[in-house]
Design a protein around this motif. Structure first.
Motif, PDB file in Angstrom:
ATOM      1  N   GLU A   1       9.703  -3.002   3.145  1.00  3.06           N
ATOM      2  CA  GLU A   1      10.261  -4.215   3.749  1.00  3.06           C
ATOM      3  C   GLU A   1      11.025  -5.083   2.761  1.00  3.06           C
ATOM      4  O   GLU A   1      11.917  -5.841   3.133  1.00  3.06           O
ATOM      5  CB  GLU A   1       9.133  -5.023   4.400  1.00  3.06           C
ATOM      6  N   GLU A   2      10.680  -4.982   1.476  1.00  2.00           N
ATOM      7  CA  GLU A   2      11.403  -5.700   0.424  1.00  2.00           C
ATOM      8  C   GLU A   2      12.412  -4.779  -0.255  1.00  2.00           C
ATOM      9  O   GLU A   2      13.509  -5.203  -0.599  1.00  2.00           O
ATOM     10  CB  GLU A   2      10.411  -6.250  -0.609  1.00  2.00           C
ATOM     11  N   GLU A   3      12.038  -3.514  -0.416  1.00  2.00           N
ATOM     12  CA  GLU A   3      12.918  -2.528  -1.045  1.00  2.00           C
ATOM     13  C   GLU A   3      12.634  -1.166  -0.428  1.00  2.00           C
ATOM     14  O   GLU A   3      11.485  -0.701  -0.431  1.00  2.00           O
ATOM     15  CB  GLU A   3      12.683  -2.491  -2.552  1.00  2.00           C
ATOM     16  N   LEU A   4      13.654  -0.521   0.077  1.00  2.00           N
ATOM     17  CA  LEU A   4      13.476   0.777   0.716  1.00  2.00           C
ATOM     18  C   LEU A   4      12.904   1.790  -0.276  1.00  2.00           C
ATOM     19  O   LEU A   4      13.287   1.828  -1.447  1.00  2.00           O
ATOM     20  CB  LEU A   4      14.813   1.285   1.259  1.00  2.00           C
ATOM     21  N   GLY A   5      11.971   2.592   0.216  1.00  2.00           N
ATOM     22  CA  GLY A   5      11.369   3.627  -0.611  1.00  2.00           C
ATOM     23  C   GLY A   5      10.192   3.166  -1.439  1.00  2.00           C
ATOM     24  O   GLY A   5       9.572   3.970  -2.127  1.00  2.00           O
ATOM     25  N   VAL A   6       9.870   1.852  -1.372  1.00  2.00           N
ATOM     26  CA  VAL A   6       8.748   1.300  -2.125  1.00  2.00           C
ATOM     27  C   VAL A   6       7.698   0.779  -1.149  1.00  2.00           C
ATOM     28  O   VAL A   6       8.029  -0.013  -0.253  1.00  2.00           O
ATOM     29  CB  VAL A   6       9.194   0.155  -3.058  1.00  2.00           C
ATOM     30  N   HIS A   7       6.468   1.226  -1.288  1.00  2.00           N
ATOM     31  CA  HIS A   7       5.363   0.735  -0.470  1.00  2.00           C
ATOM     32  C   HIS A   7       4.348   0.026  -1.362  1.00  2.00           C
ATOM     33  O   HIS A   7       4.167   0.403  -2.529  1.00  2.00           O
ATOM     34  CB  HIS A   7       4.691   1.877   0.296  1.00  2.00           C
ATOM     35  N   CYS A   8       3.700  -0.991  -0.816  1.00  2.00           N
ATOM     36  CA  CYS A   8       2.730  -1.785  -1.570  1.00  2.00           C
ATOM     37  C   CYS A   8       1.517  -2.071  -0.692  1.00  2.00           C
ATOM     38  O   CYS A   8       1.640  -2.183   0.536  1.00  2.00           O
ATOM     39  CB  CYS A   8       3.324  -3.124  -2.014  1.00  2.00           C
ATOM     40  N   LEU A   9       0.373  -2.209  -1.346  1.00  2.00           N
ATOM     41  CA  LEU A   9      -0.851  -2.648  -0.686  1.00  2.00           C
ATOM     42  C   LEU A   9      -1.392  -3.821  -1.494  1.00  2.00           C
ATOM     43  O   LEU A   9      -1.475  -3.748  -2.721  1.00  2.00           O
ATOM     44  CB  LEU A   9      -1.870  -1.514  -0.616  1.00  2.00           C
ATOM     45  N   ALA A  10      -1.755  -4.926  -0.804  1.00  4.33           N
ATOM     46  CA  ALA A  10      -2.212  -6.135  -1.494  1.00  4.33           C
ATOM     47  C   ALA A  10      -3.506  -6.643  -0.881  1.00  4.33           C
ATOM     48  O   ALA A  10      -3.753  -6.491   0.323  1.00  4.33           O
ATOM     49  CB  ALA A  10      -1.149  -7.232  -1.418  1.00  4.33           C
ATOM     50  N   VAL A  11      -4.329  -7.267  -1.732  1.00  7.26           N
ATOM     51  CA  VAL A  11      -5.595  -7.866  -1.305  1.00  7.26           C
ATOM     52  C   VAL A  11      -5.671  -9.282  -1.862  1.00  7.26           C
ATOM     53  O   VAL A  11      -5.021  -9.611  -2.858  1.00  7.26           O
ATOM     54  CB  VAL A  11      -6.807  -7.038  -1.801  1.00  7.26           C
TER      55      VAL A  11
END
Length: 252
Positions: free
Chosen positions: A187-197
């Motif tokens: 959603e911020e940069e194509l091809g990059v996924h993130c998980l946050a807590v």
């Protein structure tokens, strides 16, 4: 001690209200008497911790910038061993971010040991709606406050996957509250996924920790198990940040 506690309540209320507010808004947020608010604001004005705008509203002052910069640097140092554990857990780059006003600021990072890895430059400021850390931090705020932030900033489309608009964003934040973590799926940069807590300091969410990497590597992980492990690490970090329990002062 009571005056110090109340002055900090005012500063926190200003921050929660977007950095600027009128007396009536501060009274509603803090439940302090108008006379007490006026007296404390005079002191904070004299020290530069708040300023008064031309419309007589109050805003956070420049004296906080120096304190905030030093504090962020210290928190970033304290976070390093915990971020390192998140890298070991996931194999991916780990980040620490906070919400400053309407923006997410990355304050610490430990990079992945892999040759292909993600970087979020420390000090970088981004709008929260398109990042996993931003969603975690927004989900900890009341929905009217989030709606007001979105009114101010909008939800500009960073990629074709960016969640935009009030209803979709508020729905996404409800899912974050329910599952206890947030995802950024390109959603911020194509091809990059993130998980946050979230990082809890006592009863508050004060920061977010994330891991980020190429979409295919993140998607290959057991995300529920990763989120559980990351929450354990974030909770330990939050316990280090939490102030020692003090008697609650009488606010009458």
């Amino acid at each position: 001690m009571q005056s110090v506690d109340r002055a900090l309540d005012l500063l926190e209320a200003l921050a929660e209200l977007g950095g600027e507010a009128g007396i009536s808004e501060l009274a509603a947020r803090t439940a302090l008497p108008y006379g007490t608010i006026h007296r404390l604001l005079r002191t904070l004005l004299a020290r530069g911790y708040v300023r008064q705008e031309s419309d007589r509203r109050y805003a956070l002052g420049g004296a906080l910038v120096r304190l905030g910069g030093v504090a962020e640097g210290m928190v970033g140092e304290w976070a390093q061993p915990y971020l390192t554990r998140m890298v070991e857990l996931s194999g991916e780059t780990a980040n620490l971010a906070v919400l400053e006003g309407d923006f997410i600021v990355y304050v610490a990072q430990v990079p992945s040991p892999r040759r292909l890895r993600m970087f979020a430059e420390v000090g970088r400021r981004v709008l929260p709606h398109s990042t996993a850390v931003g969603k975690v931090l927004l989900a900890a705020r009341p929905e009217p406050e989030v709606a007001a932030l979105i009114d101010r900033t909008g939800t500009p489309r960073r990629t074709a996957n960016t969640i935009t608009g009030h209803p979709a964003m508020l729905d996404a934040l409800r899912r974050v509250r329910s599952q206890g973590y947030a995802m950024d799926l390109g959603e911020e940069e194509l091809g990059v996924h993130c998980l946050a807590v979230p990082v809890h300091d006592g009863g508050r969410v004060v920061a977010a920790m994330s891991v980020s990497g190429p979409a295919e590597r993140i998607d290959a992980l057991d995300l529920e198990e990763l989120a559980r492990g990351m929450r354990r690490i974030a909770d330990e970090f939050g316990a280090e940040l939490a102030p020692r329990a003090l008697p609650t002062p009488n606010r009458s």
